[in-house]
Scaffold this active site. Structure first.
Site: not given
Ligand code: SIN
Length: 479
Positions: A252, A286
């Protein structure tokens, strides 16, 4: 805050352990003061943790799904019971505003609850045979030892989103949390121990330098899968280091989320959605909006309203209940964020609100008008509280601009036209699309990206599949 939840060591085979006398310090990003010193486990502890997880695998994977589910349920309950303390630890080490930290604890717990239930529903298949004397059965089995490498921006939920499906499926795990945020990880490992996971089933390796630990995971033939959340750059390194062991990877990675506002959008709702998505965790997620693309006809109206709301967001220490924008994780993050602003000004952008660092720890929530394709944030992930505004004049142009990136994690758009909603959603090259919605993360929905944003999905009914192998059994000579 309950300090009894925090440990300064790694957790291996049911014990809190250290090796040698190497330490690293943990800082409060709101004031750069040291808050803890923890033992650096490094590659030696990583190897021991992998061995422990490997030894525990046979027994854990042979338990019933119900047995595993009950321990997961207990872990979830303990996390919820301790949610105020866990939120305080989180705000202390990653700076997140306290309300958001509490939200993350509950978000993290929701993955444990969800997968405690899903683990009982890993059904196999019986396939109609191609021959009268054969029977074909598909069995689903846990993949084996799983390594989870997790980031500082969601120091609890990214652990549970990976570890809960793995444990529910019958895998054993080794976790390497970010060196910026090891404390909340030790706290939930302590609660896992109280919940009753047998020794070796869940292990934690603390370390200042992620590289040697990551290398142990990648090169080990005992580790059957790595699940990583972090940058595309590091994801590629893990991918190539895992070639020799032909490991499965869930990645991810980075994003460059477009947020399109069509001329028929509900402007107030779009402003609200943009703020929710952009400024969550001070722009350090992210799935945060990276670029707002606005139709010419409503550009002025939208940007005025947006700037008005953004200028009201209070910046400061996450423990202040009115604060909406906490600190950035470290000085490097501040100078990187600043470099996006400076680059855009040089190339003709205009600061509409904000635009500056505040001391050593914070950055003003910032809106940049007149953004163009040459500016750095058109291609790169900002990961800070800065958002550029671009103009477009047709649906085709908006979709083309939105897709003009190597990334494909989250995307968002606002429109009241149902045909446009379907068409645009289908055309966006992203793993996730928020339609008239800025907050899309949930344990029930598949989270993940395409292109350079990674592979695999987390959460939802799909999230457990990454931890399962399919075995085909052919029974022959049935007379
Ligand atoms: C992340 O920013 O890695 C995860 C964000 C989310 O689970 O909403």
């Amino acid at each position: 805050m309950n300090k009894n939840l925090i440990f300064d060591k790694s957790y291996v085979d049911g014990l809190w352990v250290s090796e040698g006398d190497l330490y690293f310090d943990v800082f409060n990003p709101s004031n750069n003061k040291k808050i803890a010193r923890v033992f650096d486990g490094g590659s030696k502890i990583a190897k021991k943790a992998v061995d422990a997880a490997n030894n525990a695998f046979s027994s854990w994977s042979n338990k019933t799904a119900k047995f595993r589910s009950e321990i997961l349920e207990k872990w979830c309950e303990l996390i919820i019971e301790n949610s105020d303390d866990l939120a305080e630890i989180m705000t202390l080490e990653c700076g997140k505003p306290i309300k958001e930290s509490k939200g993350e604890v509950l978000y993290g717990a929701s993955f444990i609850k969800w997968f405690a239930e899903e683990g009982k529903r890993i059904y196999g298949d019986i396939i109609p045979s191609n021959s009268v004397d054969k029977r074909i059965v598909v069995l689903k089995q846990p993949i084996g030892v799983v390594a989870a490498i997790t980031p500082w921006n969601f120091p609890l939920a990214m652990i549970t989103r990976k570890v809960a499906p793995a444990l529910a499926a019958g895998c054993t795990v080794v976790i390497r949390p970010s060196e910026e945020t090891p404390l909340v990880a030790t706290a939930i490992l302590h609660l896992a121990e109280v919940a009753g996971f047998p020794p070796g089933v869940i292990n934690l390796v603390l370390g200042k330098d992620p590289s040697p630990i990551g290398k142990v995971f990648c090169e080990s033939n005992l580790v059957k899968k790595i699940s990583f959340t972090g940058s595309t750059e590091v994801g590629k390194i893990l991918f190539s280091q895992s070639a020799s062991s032909l490991k499965k990877l869930s990645l991810e990675l980075g994003g460059n989320a477009p947020f399109i506002v069509f001329e028929d959008a509900d402007i107030d709702k779009a402003v609200e959605g943009a703020i929710n998505s952009k400024f969550r965790n001070s722009g350090q997620t992210c799935v945060c909006v990276n670029r707002i693309l606005i139709h010419d006809d409503i550009y002025n109206q939208f940007s005025l309203k947006l700037c008005n709301e953004v200028s009201k967001l209070k910046v400061g220490d996450g423990f202040d209940k009115d604060v909406k924008i906490g600190p950035m994780i470290n000085k490097k993050a501040i100078s990187k964020t600043n470099s996006f602003v400076e680059d855009s000004i040089k190339k003709g952008g205009e600061i509409l609100t904000g635009g500056n660092p505040i001391g050593d720890c914070f950055f003003e929530p910032t809106v940049i008008g007149g953004a163009s394709n040459e500016m750095k944030f058109s291609k790169e992930e900002i990961f800070g509280p800065v958002v550029p505004l671009y103009k477009f004049s047709s649906d085709e142009e908006a979709v083309k601009m939105a897709n003009d990136t190597i990334y494909g994690l989250a995307s968002y758009f606002y429109s009241k036209n149902i045909s446009r909603c379907w068409k645009v959603a289908e055309e966006l090259e992203y793993g996730m699309v928020g339609i008239n919605e800025g907050l899309i993360s949930s344990e029930v929905a598949p989270f993940g990206g395409v292109k350079f944003s990674g592979q695999g999905r987390e959460g939802s009914k799909y999230g457990i599949e990454d931890y399962i192998e399919i075995k085909y059994m052919c029974f022959g000579n049935i007379k």
